[in-house]
Design a protein around this motif. Sequence first.
Motif, mmCIF file in Angstrom:
data_model
loop_
_atom_site.group_PDB
_atom_site.id
_atom_site.type_symbol
_atom_site.label_atom_id
_atom_site.label_comp_id
_atom_site.label_asym_id
_atom_site.label_seq_id
_atom_site.Cartn_x
_atom_site.Cartn_y
_atom_site.Cartn_z
ATOM 1 N N ARG A 273 0.714 -1.265 -0.061
ATOM 2 C CA ARG A 273 0.090 -0.059 -0.129
ATOM 3 C C ARG A 273 0.719 1.180 -0.113
ATOM 4 O O ARG A 273 0.482 2.338 -0.361
ATOM 5 C CB ARG A 273 -0.923 -0.059 1.184
ATOM 6 C CG ARG A 273 -1.995 -1.242 1.353
ATOM 7 C CD ARG A 273 -3.114 -0.800 2.424
ATOM 8 N NE ARG A 273 -4.060 -1.965 2.249
ATOM 9 C CZ ARG A 273 -4.970 -2.134 3.125
ATOM 10 N NH1 ARG A 273 -4.957 -1.181 4.150
ATOM 11 N NH2 ARG A 273 -5.896 -2.878 3.208
ATOM 12 N N GLU A 285 -4.136 10.626 -11.037
ATOM 13 C CA GLU A 285 -5.400 11.134 -10.153
ATOM 14 C C GLU A 285 -5.272 12.882 -10.047
ATOM 15 O O GLU A 285 -6.350 13.579 -9.629
ATOM 16 C CB GLU A 285 -5.776 10.721 -8.727
ATOM 17 C CG GLU A 285 -4.624 10.983 -7.749
ATOM 18 C CD GLU A 285 -4.419 10.168 -6.476
ATOM 19 O OE1 GLU A 285 -5.659 9.410 -6.424
ATOM 20 O OE2 GLU A 285 -4.038 10.226 -5.479
ATOM 21 N N LYS A 403 -2.294 4.784 -10.392
ATOM 22 C CA LYS A 403 -2.023 3.948 -8.917
ATOM 23 C C LYS A 403 -2.784 2.970 -8.827
ATOM 24 O O LYS A 403 -2.712 1.890 -8.030
ATOM 25 C CB LYS A 403 -2.280 5.327 -7.977
ATOM 26 C CG LYS A 403 -2.141 4.778 -6.522
ATOM 27 C CD LYS A 403 -2.367 6.010 -5.515
ATOM 28 C CE LYS A 403 -1.551 6.947 -5.580
ATOM 29 N NZ LYS A 403 -1.862 8.027 -4.408
ATOM 30 N N THR A 404 -4.168 3.013 -9.221
ATOM 31 C CA THR A 404 -5.150 2.066 -9.075
ATOM 32 C C THR A 404 -5.341 1.048 -10.309
ATOM 33 O O THR A 404 -4.589 1.487 -11.350
ATOM 34 C CB THR A 404 -6.400 2.486 -8.756
ATOM 35 O OG1 THR A 404 -7.207 3.382 -10.033
ATOM 36 C CG2 THR A 404 -6.431 3.461 -7.746
ATOM 37 N N TYR A 405 -5.962 -0.176 -10.194
ATOM 38 C CA TYR A 405 -6.022 -0.889 -11.411
ATOM 39 C C TYR A 405 -6.828 -0.387 -12.461
ATOM 40 O O TYR A 405 -6.648 -0.313 -13.597
ATOM 41 C CB TYR A 405 -6.611 -2.335 -11.030
ATOM 42 C CG TYR A 405 -7.014 -3.298 -12.072
ATOM 43 C CD1 TYR A 405 -5.745 -4.155 -12.398
ATOM 44 C CD2 TYR A 405 -7.894 -3.483 -13.035
ATOM 45 C CE1 TYR A 405 -5.872 -4.957 -13.440
ATOM 46 C CE2 TYR A 405 -8.038 -4.339 -13.745
ATOM 47 C CZ TYR A 405 -6.834 -4.997 -14.237
ATOM 48 O OH TYR A 405 -6.998 -5.909 -15.295
#
Length: 425
Positions: A273, A285, A403-405
């Motif tokens: 994380r 983002e 950052k995310t999938y």
Amino acid sequence: MLATRLCTMRKLPSVLARKLNSGTSGSPVLPDMSEVRSRLRDIVGASTNWRDHVQAMQERKALHTLLAKRQEDLPPRRMKDSYLEVILPLGSQPEIREKYLNVHNSVRFGRILEDLDSLGVLICYTHTKQETQPRSPLSIVTALVDKINLCKKIIYPDCDIKFTGNVSWVGRTSMEVKMHMLQLHGGDYSPVLDATFVMVARDPENKRPAFVNPLIPESPEEEEIFKQGELNKLKRIDFSTASLLKMAPTAEERNIVHDIFLNTLDTRTVSFRSRKLPPNSVWMEDAKLKGLQICHPQERNIFNRIFGGFLMRKAFELGWATACSYGSSRPFIVSVDDIMFQRPVEVGSLLLLSAQVCYTEKNYIQVRVHSEVYDADTREHQTTNIFHFTFISENEVPRVIPKTYGESMLYLDGKRHFAAIMKDI
């Protein structure tokens, strides 16, 4: 360097356009964009008064009887039958410049998108025109902007522009239109961009598909153009089939995502994380902008829905602002591709636009703009369009990092679009 390479490869107007022009004597006065839109209103019987739009649409219902039951019942057309030339007299009519002028003293590309959309529809109506019918029973709308490639960074606001185009491929209810834009310099027109649109024909109420006239190539060159239209259709099907919304990434793409993940791990901790932004990078983002448009009657098309060109202009301008903010310098549009019109936008809609930098490479910025309508009564959102824009910045830009999938899928999708554009140019 990019502009030089593009212009070398695209010698516009094409051989077809030159051939269609040959044999004309003198210099005929070309129609301008206001005449294009006036012709479209006459063809469908659209009212210029918003109060009369309901009656105008009711009158179109009677045109159902004029629709062909089979494509074979319609006379075939040639490419030259739909060929049109239109002038945008920015040089010879200075009074129209302000509408097209941006703060950098060049032409607003969003306005050019509007003009291309109008011209593409008129070209298709020219292809399907029946001499015995003063009004067309067809509702022809833009289904897809396949691609627009530019070979000039700057479009000058004080030189005349000429648009040319014709139908280049026909299915049963759809038509591909190729258009070119040239600008007058030193007495000659030089190429600025070429565009490929796909239009669909529907019934008078814009509810069901309608047949269009078949297209007959007349020469080996035209046969090649027609074959390319068929190949473009197959490419779109393959691209859609491999969409990351349907299929998992390839093995190579999975490795790319995993490498990005590993490069952003904080080595001081043993945690999945804990993420750390690499030097000269920006989290995805933090690379987005949003906007809202109230869709007023002024922006309606001839069928009393919001004009597709207006949607493209608003999406482009938000995408440009996003690229400008991201790269901290003026970006220039290189290419537009794969704009799918998924559903019409009604007058009165609240249109939400979200622009995201999804991929970067050197001084290129790939921006994806998502548009949706919001229903205040049901609180539901419905996607109307996805836009893809490729910009080039004056300086090298930071690398955008997912950052995310979900962001990783956007990154891979942007990388695919960018690779396709680079292959074309």
